[in-house]
Design an enzyme around this catalytic site. Structure first.
Site, PDB file in Angstrom:
ATOM      1  N   ASP A   1      39.892  48.382   6.042  1.00  0.00           N
ATOM      2  CA  ASP A   1      40.008  48.668   7.479  1.00  0.00           C
ATOM      3  C   ASP A   1      41.031  47.814   8.239  1.00  0.00           C
ATOM      4  O   ASP A   1      40.736  47.312   9.333  1.00  0.00           O
ATOM      5  CB  ASP A   1      38.641  48.512   8.160  1.00  0.00           C
ATOM      6  CG  ASP A   1      37.576  49.456   7.598  1.00  0.00           C
ATOM      7  OD1 ASP A   1      37.898  50.240   6.694  1.00  0.00           O
ATOM      8  OD2 ASP A   1      36.426  49.397   8.062  1.00  0.00           O
TER       9      ASP A   1
ATOM     10  N   HIS B   1      31.286  59.575  18.095  1.00  0.00           N
ATOM     11  CA  HIS B   1      30.484  59.177  16.926  1.00  0.00           C
ATOM     12  C   HIS B   1      29.188  58.479  17.349  1.00  0.00           C
ATOM     13  O   HIS B   1      29.163  57.766  18.361  1.00  0.00           O
ATOM     14  CB  HIS B   1      31.315  58.244  16.034  1.00  0.00           C
ATOM     15  CG  HIS B   1      30.676  57.961  14.701  1.00  0.00           C
ATOM     16  ND1 HIS B   1      30.058  56.767  14.422  1.00  0.00           N
ATOM     17  CD2 HIS B   1      30.558  58.731  13.593  1.00  0.00           C
ATOM     18  CE1 HIS B   1      29.587  56.819  13.178  1.00  0.00           C
ATOM     19  NE2 HIS B   1      29.887  57.995  12.654  1.00  0.00           N
TER      20      HIS B   1
ATOM     21  N   HIS C   1      35.982  53.339  18.731  1.00  0.00           N
ATOM     22  CA  HIS C   1      37.053  52.751  17.919  1.00  0.00           C
ATOM     23  C   HIS C   1      37.395  53.662  16.749  1.00  0.00           C
ATOM     24  O   HIS C   1      36.575  54.472  16.315  1.00  0.00           O
ATOM     25  CB  HIS C   1      36.629  51.366  17.391  1.00  0.00           C
ATOM     26  CG  HIS C   1      35.495  51.444  16.400  1.00  0.00           C
ATOM     27  ND1 HIS C   1      34.188  51.594  16.783  1.00  0.00           N
ATOM     28  CD2 HIS C   1      35.492  51.442  15.044  1.00  0.00           C
ATOM     29  CE1 HIS C   1      33.422  51.668  15.717  1.00  0.00           C
ATOM     30  NE2 HIS C   1      34.178  51.588  14.632  1.00  0.00           N
TER      31      HIS C   1
ATOM     32  N   LYS D   1      36.023  56.604   5.724  1.00  0.00           N
ATOM     33  CA  LYS D   1      34.564  56.477   5.848  1.00  0.00           C
ATOM     34  C   LYS D   1      34.170  56.499   7.313  1.00  0.00           C
ATOM     35  O   LYS D   1      34.995  56.229   8.187  1.00  0.00           O
ATOM     36  CB  LYS D   1      34.093  55.186   5.177  1.00  0.00           C
ATOM     37  CG  LYS D   1      34.692  53.946   5.824  1.00  0.00           C
ATOM     38  CD  LYS D   1      34.310  52.692   5.066  1.00  0.00           C
ATOM     39  CE  LYS D   1      34.897  51.469   5.729  1.00  0.00           C
ATOM     40  NZ  LYS D   1      34.436  51.258   7.108  1.00  0.00           N
TER      41      LYS D   1
ATOM     42  N   CYS E   1      32.303  45.327   7.371  1.00  0.00           N
ATOM     43  CA  CYS E   1      32.763  46.238   6.313  1.00  0.00           C
ATOM     44  C   CYS E   1      33.121  45.522   5.016  1.00  0.00           C
ATOM     45  O   CYS E   1      32.856  46.047   3.933  1.00  0.00           O
ATOM     46  CB  CYS E   1      33.893  47.108   6.836  1.00  0.00           C
ATOM     47  SG  CYS E   1      33.270  48.264   8.084  1.00  0.00           S
TER      48      CYS E   1
END
Ligand code: VGL
Ligand code: ZN
Length: 199
Positions: free
Chosen positions: A10, A54, A83, A108, A153
């Site tokens: 990421d 989301h 984000h 993802k 993450c």
């Protein structure tokens, strides 16, 4: 011989200074990561890739602010500022990241109702992303993880990778943390006790 890969987690604009979920000094790791990319046989990138609205976005939950937690079907979930929305500049890789040699780009967090910190399993801890199978089929057994953020993450990916039987190193100089309510210390301890090598 077991093959070795570098997984860059990421390293996107929204996690760098000026981004929607900026990690302090997140961009400082880019030159280090670029050098590691040059020195590693196989390179894999992950990209946090959320649809607009989301379920991990605080803006989706009435009366909730970023960094609060809520109970989802699959357990507790931290809420984040909007984000890494698919196709936006914030979701793009840092412009200086040299990703030419990446062999696969794993996205993802694209399912609207479930977040995914780990590159291997989504936050229900059950839905696979397919990366484990991909690595296994290719004979890749040794992983080095770098990127953002150390305590989310990167850590979740490292813990899952160990569970799947990979040998895992996290190169801390090429990671930066969000550190939410002691999350960096907690996740560092978890990684150590799980057998992740912290370098
Ligand atoms: C991340 C929070 C939300 C990360 C992604 O890349 O560590 N953290 N989405
Ligand atoms: Zn995210």
């Amino acid at each position: 011989m077991a093959e070795e890969a570098l997984i860059v987690i990421d390293l996107q604009n929204d996690f760098c200074p000026g981004g929607a979920l900026a990690v302090e000094d997140g961009d400082a790791i880019v030159p280090i990561v670029n050098r590691m990319i040059e020195a590693t046989p196989h390179v894999i990138l992950t990209q946090d890739w959320h649809p607009g609205g989301h379920s991990s976005f605080a803006s989706r939950h009435e009366g909730k602010a970023p960094f609060e937690t809520i109970e989802m079907d699959y357990g507790m979930q931290t809420l984040w500022p909007d984000h890494c929305v698919q196709g936006t500049r914030g979701a793009a890789f840092h412009p200086d990241l040299d990703w030419t040699r990446a062999e696969i780009l794993l996205r993802k967090g694209f399912r609207p109702a479930i977040d995914s910190y780990s590159a291997f399993f989504e936050n229900d801890r059950a839905t696979p992303t397919g990366l484990g199978g991909y690595l296994r089929e290719r004979g890749i057994r040794k992983l080095t993880l770098v990127g953002l953020a150390t305590d989310f993450c990167v850590a979740y990916s490292a813990l899952d990778a160990v569970k799947l039987g990979f040998s895992v190193t996290v190169a801390l100089e090429a990671c930066r943390a969000i550190d939410l309510g002691g999350s960096l210390a907690a996740m560092t301890d978890e990684m150590k006790s799980a057998g992740v090598v912290l370098a």
